[in-house]
Design an enzyme around this catalytic site. Structure first.
Site, mmCIF file in Angstrom:
data_model
loop_
_atom_site.group_PDB
_atom_site.id
_atom_site.type_symbol
_atom_site.label_atom_id
_atom_site.label_comp_id
_atom_site.label_asym_id
_atom_site.label_seq_id
_atom_site.Cartn_x
_atom_site.Cartn_y
_atom_site.Cartn_z
ATOM 1 N N SER A 80 0.842 -1.199 0.000
ATOM 2 C CA SER A 80 0.000 0.000 0.000
ATOM 3 C C SER A 80 0.872 1.241 0.000
ATOM 4 O O SER A 80 2.009 1.224 0.488
ATOM 5 C CB SER A 80 -0.923 0.006 1.230
ATOM 6 O OG SER A 80 -1.816 1.113 1.187
ATOM 7 N N ASP A 81 0.325 2.316 -0.544
ATOM 8 C CA ASP A 81 1.046 3.583 -0.541
ATOM 9 C C ASP A 81 0.045 4.729 -0.569
ATOM 10 O O ASP A 81 -1.047 4.600 -1.136
ATOM 11 C CB ASP A 81 1.979 3.691 -1.751
ATOM 12 C CG ASP A 81 2.971 4.834 -1.592
ATOM 13 O OD1 ASP A 81 3.950 4.652 -0.846
ATOM 14 O OD2 ASP A 81 2.757 5.902 -2.191
#
Length: 204
Positions: A80-81
């Site tokens: 995730s980012d």
């Protein structure tokens, strides 16, 4: 060392790995009641020249998931980012007080889009899917004293956009528009749960 079950076993018996060093993402994923390990992804997070914030978040989420999956091919891996988008310019983690001051000064009175991407992949099965949650955040017209007092109180230097909406940072805002309530904290759980189910995991 993670155990690697045989490829003939169903995906819901595979190990689950969160490819992240973020304590916020770890705490959010714990809400789903799943057993998982965390592995730091070795990924260069430098934006490409002219790369839009949304594209950057999507690219890095998948890169993180794939980097960890390459080390643990039998596991289901989450990457995730999050990138804050201020008028098309990406804002990452400030890391220092001085940079946080500059970020909040730039965002005061502005609408900022927080782009949070999540990717779930399993190298052994060939599964890979990515989703994006966009959160619209309107900041108040903050004065310098408010910014300084907030930063000294909460020290959100590891947060993109220099504010923790789950804490005192909520007082900096006029509204949040969002269809996945935990996305702004760092991991959109509605989308994450959807991807994990698609990958074959059984959620409690």
């Amino acid at each position: 060392m993670l155990e690697s079950p045989s490829s003939s076993k169903p995906l819901n018996q595979r190990p689950l790995i969160l490819g992240s060093t973020s304590r916020y993402r770890r705490e959010l994923l714990e809400r789903l009641g799943l057993t998982f390990a965390t592995v730091p992804p070795e990924v260069d997070e430098t934006p490409a020249p002219g790369e839009a914030p949304r594209a950057l978040a999507l690219r890095l989420a998948e890169a993180k998931a794939r980097a960890v999956a390459a080390l643990h091919p039998e596991a289901v891996v989450i990457g995730s980012d999050q990138v804050a988008d201020l008028a098309g310019q990406p804002l990452g983690k400030p890391l220092t007080h001085e940079r946080a001051v500059l970020q909040l000064r730039a965002m005061r009175g502005q609408t900022v889009l927080f782009e949070t991407a999540v990717c779930v992949t399993c190298q052994a099965s060939g599964f890979v899917q990515t989703e994006l949650a966009t959160v619209e955040v309107q900041f108040r017209d903050l004065d310098d004293d408010e910014i300084e007092r907030y930063l000294r109180a909460e020290q959100p230097y590891d947060c993109a956009g220099s504010a923790k909406s789950e804490g005192l940072g909520i007082s900096l805002l006029t509204h949040i528009l969002n269809d996945d309530p935990t996305a702004l904290i760092g991991l959109p759980l509605i989308r994450t749960a959807k991807l994990l189910r698609a990958a074959g995991l059984r959620l409690p």
